[in-house]
Design a protein around this motif. Structure first.
Motif, PDB file in Angstrom:
ATOM      1  N   ALA A  80      36.345 -19.952   9.941  1.00  0.00           N
ATOM      2  CA  ALA A  80      36.302 -19.553   8.530  1.00  0.00           C
ATOM      3  C   ALA A  80      36.240 -18.039   8.395  1.00  0.00           C
ATOM      4  CB  ALA A  80      35.103 -20.197   7.840  1.00  0.00           C
ATOM      5  N   ALA A  81      35.572 -17.380   9.346  1.00  0.00           N
ATOM      6  CA  ALA A  81      35.500 -15.917   9.321  1.00  0.00           C
ATOM      7  C   ALA A  81      36.900 -15.325   9.421  1.00  0.00           C
ATOM      8  CB  ALA A  81      34.631 -15.411  10.477  1.00  0.00           C
ATOM      9  N   LEU A  82      37.742 -15.942  10.234  1.00  0.00           N
ATOM     10  CA  LEU A  82      39.095 -15.422  10.423  1.00  0.00           C
ATOM     11  C   LEU A  82      39.953 -15.610   9.179  1.00  0.00           C
ATOM     12  CD1 LEU A  82      39.804 -16.674  14.064  1.00  0.00           C
ATOM     13  CD2 LEU A  82      38.968 -14.438  13.320  1.00  0.00           C
ATOM     14  N   PHE A  83      39.725 -16.706   8.438  1.00  0.00           N
ATOM     15  CA  PHE A  83      40.583 -16.906   7.263  1.00  0.00           C
ATOM     16  C   PHE A  83      39.972 -16.389   5.963  1.00  0.00           C
ATOM     17  CE2 PHE A  83      38.985 -21.506   7.053  1.00  0.00           C
ATOM     18  CZ  PHE A  83      38.306 -21.361   5.850  1.00  0.00           C
ATOM     19  N   GLN A  84      38.848 -15.681   6.043  1.00  0.00           N
ATOM     20  CA  GLN A  84      38.303 -15.086   4.822  1.00  0.00           C
ATOM     21  C   GLN A  84      39.304 -14.116   4.189  1.00  0.00           C
ATOM     22  OE1 GLN A  84      34.945 -15.791   3.299  1.00  0.00           O
ATOM     23  NE2 GLN A  84      35.766 -17.460   4.511  1.00  0.00           N
ATOM     24  N   LEU A  85      39.935 -13.314   5.015  1.00  0.00           N
ATOM     25  CA  LEU A  85      40.905 -12.348   4.501  1.00  0.00           C
ATOM     26  C   LEU A  85      42.141 -13.063   3.949  1.00  0.00           C
ATOM     27  CD1 LEU A  85      40.687  -9.528   7.198  1.00  0.00           C
ATOM     28  CD2 LEU A  85      39.401  -9.780   5.064  1.00  0.00           C
ATOM     29  N   SER A  86      42.566 -14.124   4.638  1.00  0.00           N
ATOM     30  CA  SER A  86      43.707 -14.905   4.152  1.00  0.00           C
ATOM     31  C   SER A  86      43.386 -15.579   2.829  1.00  0.00           C
ATOM     32  CB  SER A  86      44.100 -15.966   5.185  1.00  0.00           C
ATOM     33  OG  SER A  86      44.451 -15.385   6.406  1.00  0.00           O
ATOM     34  N   ASP A  87      42.173 -16.133   2.740  1.00  0.00           N
ATOM     35  CA  ASP A  87      41.749 -16.810   1.518  1.00  0.00           C
ATOM     36  C   ASP A  87      41.689 -15.821   0.351  1.00  0.00           C
ATOM     37  OD1 ASP A  87      41.114 -19.118   0.218  1.00  0.00           O
ATOM     38  OD2 ASP A  87      39.037 -19.217   0.889  1.00  0.00           O
ATOM     39  N   GLY A  88      41.141 -14.631   0.622  1.00  0.00           N
ATOM     40  CA  GLY A  88      41.096 -13.608  -0.422  1.00  0.00           C
ATOM     41  C   GLY A  88      42.484 -13.163  -0.839  1.00  0.00           C
ATOM     42  N   THR A  89      43.367 -13.012   0.130  1.00  0.00           N
ATOM     43  CA  THR A  89      44.734 -12.564  -0.170  1.00  0.00           C
ATOM     44  C   THR A  89      45.476 -13.569  -1.027  1.00  0.00           C
ATOM     45  OG1 THR A  89      44.860 -11.300   1.896  1.00  0.00           O
ATOM     46  CG2 THR A  89      46.940 -11.873   0.842  1.00  0.00           C
ATOM     47  N   GLN A  90      45.346 -14.860  -0.685  1.00  0.00           N
ATOM     48  CA  GLN A  90      46.090 -15.857  -1.466  1.00  0.00           C
ATOM     49  C   GLN A  90      45.526 -15.992  -2.880  1.00  0.00           C
ATOM     50  OE1 GLN A  90      45.416 -19.233  -2.483  1.00  0.00           O
ATOM     51  NE2 GLN A  90      43.252 -19.240  -1.879  1.00  0.00           N
ATOM     52  N   ALA A  91      44.203 -15.875  -3.015  1.00  0.00           N
ATOM     53  CA  ALA A  91      43.612 -15.979  -4.352  1.00  0.00           C
ATOM     54  C   ALA A  91      44.015 -14.802  -5.223  1.00  0.00           C
ATOM     55  CB  ALA A  91      42.086 -16.045  -4.248  1.00  0.00           C
ATOM     56  N   ILE A  92      43.922 -13.594  -4.686  1.00  0.00           N
ATOM     57  CA  ILE A  92      44.230 -12.393  -5.473  1.00  0.00           C
ATOM     58  C   ILE A  92      45.735 -12.246  -5.664  1.00  0.00           C
ATOM     59  CG2 ILE A  92      44.022  -9.876  -5.506  1.00  0.00           C
ATOM     60  CD1 ILE A  92      41.409 -10.357  -3.811  1.00  0.00           C
ATOM     61  N   GLY A  93      46.514 -12.674  -4.659  1.00  0.00           N
ATOM     62  CA  GLY A  93      47.972 -12.667  -4.827  1.00  0.00           C
ATOM     63  C   GLY A  93      48.400 -13.580  -5.957  1.00  0.00           C
ATOM     64  N   ALA A  94      47.772 -14.759  -6.034  1.00  0.00           N
ATOM     65  CA  ALA A  94      48.072 -15.685  -7.133  1.00  0.00           C
ATOM     66  C   ALA A  94      47.672 -15.075  -8.467  1.00  0.00           C
ATOM     67  CB  ALA A  94      47.344 -17.011  -6.910  1.00  0.00           C
TER      68      ALA A  94
END
Length: 260
Positions: free
Chosen positions: A172-186
């Motif tokens: 989950a630590a590794l995908f925190q940045l991915s999760d933030g990117t997809q949320a803010i990108g949307a």
């Protein structure tokens, strides 16, 4: 617990919260017109709202749905993997709420810039929203990497469950940045009025990429719950990359205008 209603009590409390939230929204919206007479709603207005709104609903359904699928799959692996998954998912959902808040603010700020006819400013605000969001998510990532066991113990005193939760939190630590990117990108794309891309991005990332990897790693490679989370991580990464590349391409003409 106090009233002894169990699950029914939890459901009742959730319903009451939703009703109060609705009431707050109604009061806030009515305050926007400041008592002035409202224009009559037209069929075209409803159609326009539906055109922009249904992809957003589809995006949320797809995003929440993939984690629901992961929960069902984790439950089939046994009690300990299911408990570990539940703890990690609760923590990841908590951190995601911060990214979602930044995403909502980014939608508003980008939308204001688009309304003012300033696409360069819209691009700047979208990138700034990403910067703010990723800074916050990086802090959560560091927490999950450095003290995963301590965080897990806040939910359970079972040594086996804590041990099973630690690798999930590290993923989950590794995908925190991915999760933030997809949320803010949307959020940035919604500010541009491009809501369909958010739906297609989630379908592509989570179901064309993430779900097959979840099944292959979790069951085919016998990695168990960590395999499911590697699949989730891959799906979030692909979704985030797609959405922000789409935002950058949609605002590319602002760079050309500046150069001219």
């Amino acid at each position: 617990y106090g009233a002894g209603l169990g699950v029914l009590g939890a459901a009742t409390a959730t319903l009451l919260v939703q009703l109060v939230t609705l009431a707050v929204y109604v009061v806030a919206i009515r305050g926007l017109d400041r008592g002035e007479e409202r224009p009559v709603s037209r069929r075209a207005d409803v159609v326009e709202i539906a055109r922009f709104g249904w992809p957003v609903g589809g995006q949320l359904f797809a995003e929440v749905g993939i984690f629901g699928v992961a929960t069902v799959l984790a439950a089939s692996m046994g009690e300990v993997p299911a408990a570990a998954h539940s703890i990690a998912l609760n923590l990841a959902s908590f951190t995601f709420s911060f990214a979602l808040g930044v995403a909502s603010a980014t939608t508003v700020r980008v939308g204001h810039a688009v309304g003012a006819g300033d696409l360069a400013l819209a691009r700047h605000r979208g990138l700034y929203g990403l910067q703010v969001g990723l800074t916050v998510m990086a802090c959560f990532a560091a927490t999950f990497l450095l003290i995963p066991a301590l965080v897990a113990r806040a939910f359970t005193d079972s040594t086996a469950v804590v041990a099973a939760t630690v690798p999930l939190l590290q993923i989950a630590a590794l995908f925190q940045l991915s999760d933030g990117t997809q949320a803010i990108g949307a959020g940035a794309l919604r500010g541009l009025g491009d809501t369909r891309a958010t739906l297609w991005g989630n379908l592509l990332g989570h179901y064309a990429i993430g779900l097959p990897l979840m099944l292959a790693l979790g069951f085919g490679a016998a990695l168990g719950a960590p395999g499911l989370w590697w699949g989730l991580s891959a799906g979030l990464t692909v979704t985030g990359a797609y959405l922000f590349v789409r935002f950058l391409r949609s605002t590319r003409q602002s760079l050309r205008g500046s150069a001219g």
